[in-house]
Enzyme design. Structure first.
Site, mmCIF file in Angstrom:
data_model
loop_
_atom_site.group_PDB
_atom_site.id
_atom_site.type_symbol
_atom_site.label_atom_id
_atom_site.label_comp_id
_atom_site.label_asym_id
_atom_site.label_seq_id
_atom_site.Cartn_x
_atom_site.Cartn_y
_atom_site.Cartn_z
ATOM 1 N N HIS A 62 0.834 -1.202 0.000
ATOM 2 C CA HIS A 62 0.000 0.000 0.000
ATOM 3 C C HIS A 62 0.865 1.246 0.000
ATOM 4 C CE1 HIS A 62 0.583 -1.433 4.127
ATOM 5 N NE2 HIS A 62 0.649 -0.167 4.492
ATOM 6 N N HIS B 83 0.862 5.209 1.021
ATOM 7 C CA HIS B 83 0.190 6.218 1.842
ATOM 8 C C HIS B 83 0.254 7.548 1.093
ATOM 9 C CE1 HIS B 83 0.338 3.948 5.779
ATOM 10 N NE2 HIS B 83 1.322 3.333 5.152
HETATM 11 P P1 AMP Z 1 1.980 0.172 7.324
HETATM 12 O O1 AMP Z 1 1.882 -1.299 7.001
HETATM 13 O O2 AMP Z 1 3.074 0.490 8.308
HETATM 14 O O3 AMP Z 1 2.090 1.026 6.102
HETATM 15 O O4 AMP Z 1 0.684 0.617 8.117
HETATM 16 C C1 AMP Z 1 -0.584 0.099 7.852
HETATM 17 C C2 AMP Z 1 -1.586 1.227 7.782
HETATM 18 O O5 AMP Z 1 -2.870 0.633 7.620
HETATM 19 C C3 AMP Z 1 -1.666 2.138 9.031
HETATM 20 O O6 AMP Z 1 -1.578 3.479 8.609
HETATM 21 C C4 AMP Z 1 -3.037 1.825 9.622
HETATM 22 O O7 AMP Z 1 -3.642 2.943 10.213
HETATM 23 C C5 AMP Z 1 -3.805 1.356 8.398
HETATM 24 N N1 AMP Z 1 -4.920 0.425 8.656
HETATM 25 C C6 AMP Z 1 -4.909 -0.676 9.428
HETATM 26 N N2 AMP Z 1 -6.098 -1.299 9.386
HETATM 27 C C7 AMP Z 1 -6.876 -0.577 8.539
HETATM 28 C C8 AMP Z 1 -8.220 -0.705 8.071
HETATM 29 N N3 AMP Z 1 -9.011 -1.721 8.459
HETATM 30 N N4 AMP Z 1 -8.699 0.219 7.212
HETATM 31 C C9 AMP Z 1 -7.915 1.259 6.821
HETATM 32 N N5 AMP Z 1 -6.646 1.434 7.224
HETATM 33 C C10 AMP Z 1 -6.121 0.533 8.067
#
Ligand code: AMP
Length: 142
Positions: free
Chosen positions: A103, A105
């Protein structure tokens, strides 16, 4: 590196098994709001292809993610009257990755306003609903 886990949270969102605040979708990518935004409008762009991170995604699928990220960054500037955009992407636990479906950001920024720390607070769903609406409206007029 571990294999792709089809039961990760974002795979479940893609399959419609978990809810999200969807912003955009095409044949290759899906975009939705981060539930713990580090800035208003913090959006995640993910490939529909099963990819853990940048280390196992094909160049072609990554190019689709880059295209989707480019699109969302442009409309987020307008939708949130932003002064700038921060794009981040983490790979493997050592690289800061927490959810193991690739993903990007996209975080709209205002001059002089710091990002919240990661996962510092869950946003009110009503606020996320409104932010998704702003992005969808900006996409429609782009
Ligand atoms: P990272 O893998 O470090 O890029 O972080 C994962 C991101 O996913 C974090 O910013 C979380 O806030 C976000 N996140 C986790 N669960 C969900 C969800 N169910 N829906 C949307 N965002 C999520």
């Amino acid at each position: 590196m571990a294999a792709y886990d089809t039961n990760n949270i974002f795979a479940k969102i893609l399959r419609g098994e978990l809810p999200c605040h969807k912003v955009y979708e095409d044949d290759h990518v899906f975009a939705f709001l981060d539930i713990m935004p580090r800035s208003p409008g913090h959006t995640l762009i993910i490939p529909k292809a099963a990819a853990r991170n940048i280390l196992d995604i094909s160049a072609e699928d990554y190019a689709h993610v880059a295209r989707g990220t480019h699109k969302i960054a442009g409309v987020a500037m307008k939708a949130f009257k932003a002064d700038g955009i921060t794009v981040q992407q983490f790979n493997e636990p050592a690289g800061g990755q927490v959810v193991f479906h690739l993903h990007m950001h996209v975080m709209p920024r205002k001059d002089g306003v710091a990002l919240l720390p990661p996962a510092s607070r869950k946003e009110d769903p009503k606020v996320l609903e409104e932010h998704a609406r702003l992005l969808i409206a900006a996409l429609a007029s782009a």
